[in-house]
Design a protein around this motif. Structure first.
Motif, mmCIF file in Angstrom:
data_model
loop_
_atom_site.group_PDB
_atom_site.id
_atom_site.type_symbol
_atom_site.label_atom_id
_atom_site.label_comp_id
_atom_site.label_asym_id
_atom_site.label_seq_id
_atom_site.Cartn_x
_atom_site.Cartn_y
_atom_site.Cartn_z
ATOM 1 N N HIS A 185 121.168 116.449 23.099
ATOM 2 C CA HIS A 185 121.372 116.552 21.222
ATOM 3 C C HIS A 185 119.960 116.597 20.624
ATOM 4 O O HIS A 185 119.736 116.805 19.791
ATOM 5 C CB HIS A 185 122.020 115.165 20.210
ATOM 6 N N ALA A 186 119.514 115.970 21.414
ATOM 7 C CA ALA A 186 117.921 116.107 21.565
ATOM 8 C C ALA A 186 117.177 117.107 22.358
ATOM 9 O O ALA A 186 115.746 116.070 22.216
ATOM 10 C CB ALA A 186 117.190 114.465 20.995
ATOM 11 N N ALA A 187 117.793 117.717 23.118
ATOM 12 C CA ALA A 187 116.931 118.037 24.179
ATOM 13 C C ALA A 187 115.580 119.085 24.122
ATOM 14 O O ALA A 187 115.575 119.634 22.684
ATOM 15 C CB ALA A 187 117.764 118.840 24.739
ATOM 16 N N GLY A 188 114.373 119.219 24.425
ATOM 17 C CA GLY A 188 113.574 119.608 24.129
ATOM 18 C C GLY A 188 113.524 121.143 24.558
ATOM 19 O O GLY A 188 114.720 121.515 25.115
ATOM 20 N N ALA A 189 113.263 122.427 24.575
ATOM 21 C CA ALA A 189 112.347 123.873 24.898
ATOM 22 C C ALA A 189 112.302 123.088 26.112
ATOM 23 O O ALA A 189 113.218 124.037 26.942
ATOM 24 C CB ALA A 189 111.487 123.931 23.869
ATOM 25 N N ARG A 190 111.964 122.955 27.802
ATOM 26 C CA ARG A 190 112.620 123.004 28.813
ATOM 27 C C ARG A 190 113.193 122.366 29.116
ATOM 28 O O ARG A 190 114.204 123.299 29.604
ATOM 29 C CB ARG A 190 111.401 122.041 29.034
ATOM 30 N N GLN A 191 114.569 121.517 28.508
ATOM 31 C CA GLN A 191 115.401 121.384 29.406
ATOM 32 C C GLN A 191 116.743 122.391 28.536
ATOM 33 O O GLN A 191 117.692 122.752 28.853
ATOM 34 C CB GLN A 191 116.212 119.706 28.334
ATOM 35 N N ARG A 192 115.719 122.888 27.196
ATOM 36 C CA ARG A 192 117.029 123.613 26.752
ATOM 37 C C ARG A 192 116.985 124.946 27.692
ATOM 38 O O ARG A 192 117.817 125.711 27.991
ATOM 39 C CB ARG A 192 117.106 123.928 25.206
ATOM 40 N N ARG A 193 115.597 125.131 28.259
ATOM 41 C CA ARG A 193 115.760 126.235 29.118
ATOM 42 C C ARG A 193 116.431 126.197 29.778
ATOM 43 O O ARG A 193 117.553 126.871 31.063
ATOM 44 C CB ARG A 193 114.393 126.759 29.423
ATOM 45 N N ARG A 194 116.942 125.673 30.794
ATOM 46 C CA ARG A 194 117.771 124.322 31.984
ATOM 47 C C ARG A 194 119.225 124.703 31.665
ATOM 48 O O ARG A 194 119.792 125.134 32.155
ATOM 49 C CB ARG A 194 116.991 122.972 32.705
ATOM 50 N N LEU A 195 119.477 124.251 30.087
ATOM 51 C CA LEU A 195 120.556 124.276 30.334
ATOM 52 C C LEU A 195 121.249 125.650 29.715
ATOM 53 O O LEU A 195 122.446 125.695 29.941
ATOM 54 C CB LEU A 195 120.722 123.574 28.773
ATOM 55 N N SER A 196 120.661 126.266 29.510
ATOM 56 C CA SER A 196 121.103 127.771 29.131
ATOM 57 C C SER A 196 121.714 128.475 30.883
ATOM 58 O O SER A 196 121.928 129.268 30.414
ATOM 59 C CB SER A 196 119.818 129.372 28.612
ATOM 60 N N ARG A 197 121.035 128.079 31.656
ATOM 61 C CA ARG A 197 122.493 128.339 32.850
ATOM 62 C C ARG A 197 123.881 127.748 33.082
ATOM 63 O O ARG A 197 124.848 128.940 32.876
ATOM 64 C CB ARG A 197 121.548 128.114 33.923
ATOM 65 N N ASP A 198 123.595 126.730 32.070
ATOM 66 C CA ASP A 198 124.742 126.492 31.813
ATOM 67 C C ASP A 198 125.914 126.800 30.798
ATOM 68 O O ASP A 198 127.297 126.796 30.660
ATOM 69 C CB ASP A 198 124.845 125.064 32.004
ATOM 70 N N ILE A 199 125.421 126.590 30.025
ATOM 71 C CA ILE A 199 125.532 127.132 28.463
ATOM 72 C C ILE A 199 125.476 127.850 27.710
ATOM 73 O O ILE A 199 124.412 128.553 27.580
ATOM 74 C CB ILE A 199 125.657 125.402 27.391
#
Length: 278
Positions: free
Chosen positions: A77-91
């Protein structure tokens, strides 16, 4: 019992008030939601109920004021830009309007290859993967050399599904993915989503205002009203034995093809809800 793939606990989201010094307006009031791996969780509610905001919070498109969102055991819920880029592979996400969700100046091949190239696949590998994705959504291989305007609404939504599947996500947020389509095309796209789930094991959060559509694709259904979940259960429980008056309102207000059944439904709606607040 295994942990859910995605858990939303006590989620609160607020938007700025209108006008100078206006207080913030809270649109989600402590929402809880759990999505199992490989399953579909339907989220249904009327306009302004907050259902789309939940999906946007999961995707990191709106700030979270309180509560938590956990994906695969990790808080996001508080993911920064770098974590969001990694999450885009899963979500990934499938948006409502297939006419505006695709770049009109890019060929379908370039649109589908873009996330693959970002994952450092070679051009040859990406093109091969694009051909496979088009086959998965029942579109011809020559579609990769054409522009979005050359396709119908249903075909464009198939392309949007292919794009969401490109890098093998574990969860797809489906934000009213068939509401802009005619009934026949809706059924085709819904059947495709279910077939994709059977073959890939992807989970869906399926957001819609249409309880009949949600029942068709969902294992579990949650009903949201004014930023609060008012009812949750299996699709059969919620659609055949609704406990909350708002759920019954949604059921009775949904159109059916049989004119006689529609008249009965309208009369039942008038008897139960005439003069009541929406």
């Amino acid at each position: 019992m295994s942990e859910p793939l995605l858990s939303v606990e006590g989620l609160r989201v607020s938007f700025p008030g209108k006008g100078w010094r206006a207080p913030e307006h809270e649109v989600l009031h402590g929402v809880d939601l759990h999505i199992e791996a490989g399953r579909t969780h339907g989220l249904v509610g009327g306009s302004g109920s907050g259902k789309t905001t939940i999906g946007r919070a999961i995707l990191g498109l709106v700030p979270v004021a309180g509560g938590s969102i956990t994906f695969d055991g990790r808080p996001i819920h508080a993911a920064g830009a770098r974590q969001r880029r990694r999450l885009s592979r899963d979500i990934q996400v499938i948006f409502q309007d297939p006419f505006t969700s695709l770049n009109p100046s890019m060929t379908i091949g370039d649109t589908l290859a873009e996330p693959l190239l970002a994952q450092r696949l070679s051009s040859r590998e990406a093109r091969s993967r694009v051909a496979g994705l088009l086959d998965d959504v029942a579109l011809p291989a020559d579609a990769m050399d054409r522009l979005p305007r050359e396709f119908s609404g249903g075909q464009r939504q198939r392309i949007a599904i292919a794009r969401a599947l490109a890098i093998g996500p574990r969860l797809i947020v489906c934000d009213e993915p068939v509401s802009a389509l005619d009934l026949t095309t809706q059924r085709t796209v819904l059947d495709l989503l279910q077939e994709v789930q059977r073959t890939t094991g992807v989970a869906y959060l399926f957001v819609s205002h249409d309880l009949a559509v949600v029942r068709h694709v969902s294992d579990v259904v949650s009903v949201i009203r004014r930023g609060e979940i008012v009812e949750s259960g299996t699709a059969v429980q919620v659609t055949e034995r609704p406990q909350h008056p708002y759920t019954r309102r949604l059921l009775l207000s949904a159109p059916v093809a049989d004119p006689a059944a529609q008249r009965v439904r309208r009369e039942a709606y008038r008897r139960e809800f005439a003069g009541t607040e929406a």
